[in-house]
Design a protein around this motif. Structure first.
Motif, PDB file in Angstrom:
ATOM      1  N   LYS A 174      43.967  92.146  62.602  1.00  0.00           N
ATOM      2  CA  LYS A 174      43.581  93.341  63.360  1.00  0.00           C
ATOM      3  C   LYS A 174      42.149  93.240  63.865  1.00  0.00           C
ATOM      4  N   LEU A 175      41.372  92.325  63.262  1.00  0.00           N
ATOM      5  CA  LEU A 175      39.973  92.134  63.649  1.00  0.00           C
ATOM      6  C   LEU A 175      39.736  90.782  64.309  1.00  0.00           C
ATOM      7  N   GLY A 176      40.801  90.029  64.538  1.00  0.00           N
ATOM      8  CA  GLY A 176      40.638  88.705  65.120  1.00  0.00           C
ATOM      9  C   GLY A 176      40.096  87.677  64.135  1.00  0.00           C
ATOM     10  N   LEU A 177      40.308  87.925  62.841  1.00  0.00           N
ATOM     11  CA  LEU A 177      39.796  87.035  61.802  1.00  0.00           C
ATOM     12  C   LEU A 177      40.943  86.320  61.097  1.00  0.00           C
ATOM     13  N   ILE A 178      40.593  85.412  60.197  1.00  0.00           N
ATOM     14  CA  ILE A 178      41.583  84.704  59.407  1.00  0.00           C
ATOM     15  C   ILE A 178      41.557  85.230  57.973  1.00  0.00           C
ATOM     16  N   PRO A 179      42.611  85.021  57.196  1.00  0.00           N
ATOM     17  CA  PRO A 179      42.572  85.435  55.789  1.00  0.00           C
ATOM     18  C   PRO A 179      41.463  84.700  55.044  1.00  0.00           C
ATOM     19  N   ASP A 180      40.708  85.436  54.259  1.00  0.00           N
ATOM     20  CA  ASP A 180      39.673  84.804  53.441  1.00  0.00           C
ATOM     21  C   ASP A 180      39.835  85.284  52.006  1.00  0.00           C
ATOM     22  N   SER A 181      38.820  85.074  51.187  1.00  0.00           N
ATOM     23  CA  SER A 181      38.875  85.438  49.776  1.00  0.00           C
ATOM     24  C   SER A 181      40.071  84.779  49.080  1.00  0.00           C
ATOM     25  N   GLY A 182      40.397  83.577  49.512  1.00  0.00           N
ATOM     26  CA  GLY A 182      41.463  82.810  48.888  1.00  0.00           C
ATOM     27  C   GLY A 182      42.855  83.131  49.372  1.00  0.00           C
ATOM     28  N   GLY A 183      42.987  84.037  50.326  1.00  0.00           N
ATOM     29  CA  GLY A 183      44.309  84.457  50.779  1.00  0.00           C
ATOM     30  C   GLY A 183      45.149  83.336  51.359  1.00  0.00           C
ATOM     31  N   SER A 184      44.521  82.455  52.134  1.00  0.00           N
ATOM     32  CA  SER A 184      45.280  81.372  52.756  1.00  0.00           C
ATOM     33  C   SER A 184      45.726  80.337  51.733  1.00  0.00           C
ATOM     34  N   TRP A 185      45.126  80.351  50.551  1.00  0.00           N
ATOM     35  CA  TRP A 185      45.504  79.427  49.476  1.00  0.00           C
ATOM     36  C   TRP A 185      46.527  80.057  48.544  1.00  0.00           C
ATOM     37  N   MET A 186      46.309  81.330  48.174  1.00  0.00           N
ATOM     38  CA  MET A 186      47.164  81.968  47.181  1.00  0.00           C
ATOM     39  C   MET A 186      48.507  82.411  47.741  1.00  0.00           C
ATOM     40  N   LEU A 187      48.477  82.990  48.954  1.00  0.00           N
ATOM     41  CA  LEU A 187      49.693  83.622  49.468  1.00  0.00           C
ATOM     42  C   LEU A 187      50.855  82.640  49.618  1.00  0.00           C
ATOM     43  N   PRO A 188      50.678  81.477  50.266  1.00  0.00           N
ATOM     44  CA  PRO A 188      51.823  80.562  50.369  1.00  0.00           C
ATOM     45  C   PRO A 188      52.295  80.043  49.018  1.00  0.00           C
TER      46      PRO A 188
END
Length: 298
Positions: A174-188
């Motif tokens: 919604k802000l044009g950003l990427i997942p951070d705080s480990g989200g791109s690692w934990m979620l998958p």
């Protein structure tokens, strides 16, 4: 015998109920001791530390000041040997809405953008590392919406219990950003590539029940039961063989990058370390004597 085993279960449950009652009363009596924090509450009772995000009017969104207080509390949880488990929760109708954008308002222009590299490097990344690397069980009680970094802070915890009204949103798109705080690692790793990709690109709100069904979190309970359920779970962990639990956390985290041969060696080495502890000796003795073990986390 089955009846004796059931009796041990009742004894242990009574012990956890007693500890939880002690913790609640301890918090009430020590409330004046928490005044060094403005944005969180942090107390330690009965081997359990509770870190409560306390900016309910802002949905517990993070400012620099709040980051600094949380890091201080997490450092205390790491250093204090009397702390054997950590419970993270929040006040108000939301768990955490991620970053408080007003805290960056003065520099949030196209010609003078906020330094998100520094924000992640100095605050969010150390926060996630502190939670994941804590050699003690970490329970998260999600009482409402967990959005952006707030969702990923919850998912960094070892066991997540959510109220039925809670939800999880990867709102970065919604802000044009990427997942951070480990989200791109934990979620998958929690829910698989296909679901993680869809939730990231669409920013779809996931209800607590759907999050449990996906394997994103451990348990969903009625809102009125969240504090009691998470508190009892955290009490149970705080009274268990926490040194061994810390080794178990290390073993599971190592498995993501290890081959089977490497993981077998890790298990061998950590098991050898666990077998030399007081808790292992007490566990074997208690089993032989057909009684609940009394662990010390040593």
């Amino acid at each position: 015998s089955p009846s004796r085993g059931l009796g041990d279960v009742y004894k242990r449950q009574a012990l956890y109920d007693t500890i939880l009652f002690h913790i609640v009363n301890c918090r009430e009596s020590q409330s004046v001791m928490n005044n060094k924090y403005l944005n969180i509450e942090f107390d330690v009772c009965g081997g359990l530390a509770t870190l409560t995000l306390n900016r309910p009017s802002k949905l517990n969104s993070f400012t620099v000041a709040m980051h600094e207080e949380v890091q201080t509390a997490l450092q205390e949880a790491h250093n204090n040997q009397e702390i054997r488990a950590l419970l993270i929760t929040a006040k108000g109708r939301g768990f955490c809405a991620g970053q408080d954008l007003n805290d960056r308002k003065s520099s949030n222009t196209i010609n003078n953008p906020p330094d998100l590299y520094a924000s992640l490097n100095d605050y969010y990344n150390p926060l996630i590392r502190s939670i994941c690397n804590l050699s003690k069980p970490v329970v998260c009680a999600v009482n409402g919406v967990a959005a952006g970094a707030g969702a990923n802070i919850a998912l960094a915890c070892d066991i997540v219990v959510a109220a039925e009204s809670a939800s999880f949103i990867q709102s970065f798109n919604k802000l044009g950003l990427i997942p951070d705080s480990g989200g791109s690692w934990m979620l998958p790793r929690l829910i698989g590539h296909a679901r993680a990709m869809a939730l990231t690109l669409l920013g779809t709100k996931v209800s607590a029940l759907d999050a449990k069904e996906m394997g994103m979190i451990w348990q969903v309970v009625p809102d009125s039961e969240l504090a009691t359920t998470a508190g009892k779970l955290a009490c149970e962990l705080a009274q268990s063989a926490t040194f061994g639990l810390g080794l178990s956390k290390h073993a599971l985290q190592s498995s993501y990058t290890n081959t089977l041969d490497e993981q077998l060696d890790i298990e061998r080495d950590l098991q050898a370390k666990a077998s030399k502890t007081y808790d292992y000796s007490e566990g074997v003795k208690a089993f032989s004597e057909k009684r609940p073990a009394v662990f010390k986390g040593q």
